[in-house]
Design an enzyme around this catalytic site. Structure first.
Site, PDB file in Angstrom:
ATOM      1  N   GLY A  55       0.765  -1.238   0.000  1.00 45.14           N
ATOM      2  CA  GLY A  55       0.000   0.000   0.000  1.00 45.14           C
ATOM      3  C   GLY A  55       0.795   1.285   0.000  1.00 45.14           C
ATOM      4  CG  ASP A 110      -1.413   1.581   3.227  1.00 47.85           C
ATOM      5  OD1 ASP A 110      -1.140   1.290   4.417  1.00 47.85           O
ATOM      6  OD2 ASP A 110      -1.978   0.773   2.459  1.00 47.85           O
ATOM      7  CG  ASP A 113      -8.140   0.246  10.734  1.00 48.14           C
ATOM      8  OD1 ASP A 113      -8.904   1.131  11.122  1.00 48.14           O
ATOM      9  OD2 ASP A 113      -8.530  -0.901  10.475  1.00 48.14           O
ATOM     10  CE  LYS A 141      -9.800   3.547   8.173  1.00 44.20           C
ATOM     11  NZ  LYS A 141     -10.331   2.183   7.884  1.00 44.20           N
ATOM     12  CG  PHE A 162     -12.792  -0.144   3.711  1.00 46.30           C
ATOM     13  CD1 PHE A 162     -11.767  -0.799   4.386  1.00 46.30           C
ATOM     14  CD2 PHE A 162     -12.890  -0.303   2.337  1.00 46.30           C
ATOM     15  CE1 PHE A 162     -10.857  -1.586   3.699  1.00 46.30           C
ATOM     16  CE2 PHE A 162     -11.984  -1.090   1.643  1.00 46.30           C
ATOM     17  CZ  PHE A 162     -10.971  -1.734   2.329  1.00 46.30           C
ATOM     18  CG  ASP A 169      -5.836  -3.476  -1.282  1.00 48.43           C
ATOM     19  OD1 ASP A 169      -5.302  -3.036  -0.248  1.00 48.43           O
ATOM     20  OD2 ASP A 169      -6.149  -4.667  -1.432  1.00 48.43           O
ATOM     21  NE  ARG A 175      -2.590  -2.895  -3.785  1.00 53.36           N
ATOM     22  CZ  ARG A 175      -2.570  -3.065  -2.468  1.00 53.36           C
ATOM     23  NH1 ARG A 175      -2.451  -2.028  -1.659  1.00 53.36           N
ATOM     24  NH2 ARG A 175      -2.656  -4.266  -1.948  1.00 53.36           N
TER      25      ARG A 175
HETATM   26  P1  IMP Z   1      -4.023  -2.031  11.195  1.00 58.56           P
HETATM   27  O1  IMP Z   1      -5.405  -2.356  11.701  1.00 58.56           O
HETATM   28  O2  IMP Z   1      -3.547  -0.680  11.667  1.00 58.56           O
HETATM   29  O3  IMP Z   1      -3.052  -3.136  11.497  1.00 58.56           O
HETATM   30  O4  IMP Z   1      -4.153  -1.920   9.631  1.00 58.56           O
HETATM   31  C1  IMP Z   1      -3.726  -2.983   8.866  1.00 58.56           C
HETATM   32  C2  IMP Z   1      -3.864  -2.803   7.408  1.00 58.56           C
HETATM   33  O5  IMP Z   1      -5.239  -2.851   7.092  1.00 58.56           O
HETATM   34  C3  IMP Z   1      -3.379  -1.519   6.780  1.00 58.56           C
HETATM   35  O6  IMP Z   1      -1.991  -1.493   6.543  1.00 58.56           O
HETATM   36  C4  IMP Z   1      -4.140  -1.595   5.465  1.00 58.56           C
HETATM   37  O7  IMP Z   1      -3.460  -2.453   4.566  1.00 58.56           O
HETATM   38  C5  IMP Z   1      -5.426  -2.206   5.890  1.00 58.56           C
HETATM   39  N1  IMP Z   1      -6.462  -1.178   6.066  1.00 58.56           N
HETATM   40  C6  IMP Z   1      -6.927  -0.639   7.205  1.00 58.56           C
HETATM   41  N2  IMP Z   1      -7.899   0.248   6.968  1.00 58.56           N
HETATM   42  C7  IMP Z   1      -8.048   0.277   5.620  1.00 58.56           C
HETATM   43  C8  IMP Z   1      -8.906   1.014   4.734  1.00 58.56           C
HETATM   44  O8  IMP Z   1      -9.749   1.845   5.118  1.00 58.56           O
HETATM   45  N3  IMP Z   1      -8.747   0.753   3.409  1.00 58.56           N
HETATM   46  C9  IMP Z   1      -7.847  -0.141   2.912  1.00 58.56           C
HETATM   47  N4  IMP Z   1      -7.033  -0.845   3.705  1.00 58.56           N
HETATM   48  C10 IMP Z   1      -7.130  -0.637   5.045  1.00 58.56           C
HETATM   49 MG    MG Z   2      -0.979  -1.703   4.415  1.00 59.54          MG
END
Ligand code: IMP
Ligand code: MG
Length: 188
Positions: A55, A110, A113, A141, A162, A169, A175
Site C-alpha cells: 500500500g 499507507d 487503523d 484513523k 473504509f 485497496d 490502488r
Molecule cells: P491495522 O489495523 O492498523 O493493522 O491496519 C492494517 C492494514 O489494514 C493496513 O496497513 C491496510 O493495509 C489495511 N487497512 C486498514 N484500513 C483500511 C482502509 O480503510 N482501506 C484499505 N485498507 C485498510
Molecule cells: Mg498496508
C-alpha cells in the site's frame, strides 16, 4: 470505465461502491506538510525510510520527491499466515536487508487503523537497536487506533470508514484511483 476516474462520482470494486472523499490536490498539500516536518526533524541525520508494501508505494514516492534531507529508502512487507498453534494468525516481517542499528528509521505506511501492523513492525525493528523509529502515515484513523505507539507524522486523519485509492485497496483493487475514495453506505 467509460468516464475518467476523476469525473465519476462512484466506482465499483468487487461488490462495494466508493465515492470521492479527498482529492489528489488535497493529498498533495498534506504530504508536502509532512515532508516539511520530516526535513526539519531529521536534517543531517540521514534517516532510513522503510515503506510497507504494497500500500505505501504511492505515499513513499510522493513523500520522497518532496524531501530535501539526505536519506535512504527501502521497502518491507508484512506477511500474515495462520500459525500451527491455536494462537491464530502469525505476522512476519520480510525484506529488511539493511542494518538498522544506530540508524534513524521512519516507517512509511499507507494507513494506520487498529495499529496492529505498526505495533508488530515497531517490535521487530526494536530488536535490531535503531537509534530511533518514527511512523509516517498517509492516513490515520484515530478512532480505530488501539495501540500506544505515537503516529508521528500523519498526512490526513480520517474517521473510521473504509477507504481506497492512492495505494489503498479493497481486495487488490482501487490502488490506482486518484485521491481517496470512501465506501458508500448502503442506501436501503
Ligand atoms: P491495522 O489495523 O492498523 O493493522 O491496519 C492494517 C492494514 O489494514 C493496513 O496497513 C491496510 O493495509 C489495511 N487497512 C486498514 N484500513 C483500511 C482502509 O480503510 N482501506 C484499505 N485498507 C485498510
Ligand atoms: Mg498496508
Amino acid at each position: 470505465m467509460a468516464e475518467s476516474a476523476t469525473t465519476v462520482s462512484r466506482v465499483k470494486l468487487h461488490n462495494m461502491e466508493f465515492t470521492p472523499y479527498l482529492s489528489a490536490a488535497e493529498l498533495e498539500v498534506a504530504i508536502a506538510r509532512v515532508a516539511g516536518e520530516i526535513d526539519a526533524k531529521y536534517a543531517g541525520q540521514r534517516p532510513l525510510f522503510l515503506g510497507v508494501l504494497n500500500g505505501a508505494f504511492f505515499f513513499a514516492a510522493e513523500l520522497m520527491k518532496r524531501l530535501d534531507t539526505e536519506c535512504e529508502i527501502s521497502f518491507i512487507k508484512v506477511a500474515s499466515y495462520l500459525g500451527t498453534s491455536s494462537s491464530g494468525s502469525v505476522t512476519q516481517l520480510i525484506g529488511l536487508t539493511e542494518r538498522i542499528e544506530g540508524r534513524h528509521v521512519v516507517i512509511v505506511e499507507d494507513i494506520v487503523d487498529t495499529g496492529g501492523t505498526i505495533a508488530h513492525i515497531m517490535e521487530e525493528l526494536a530488536e535490531r537497536h535503531p537509534a530511533s523509529v518514527a511512523v509516517a502515515a498517509l492516513l490515520f484513523k484515530p478512532d480505530a487506533y488501539e495501540r500506544q505507539y505515537p503516529i508521528d507524522h500523519v498526512a490526513v486523519r480520517i474517521p473510521n470508514v473504509f477507504v481506497v485509492g492512492s495505494g489503498l485497496d479493497h481486495d487488490g483493487l482501487g490502488r490506482n484511483l486518484p485521491g481517496i475514495w470512501r465506501i458508500l453506505e448502503p442506501t436501503s
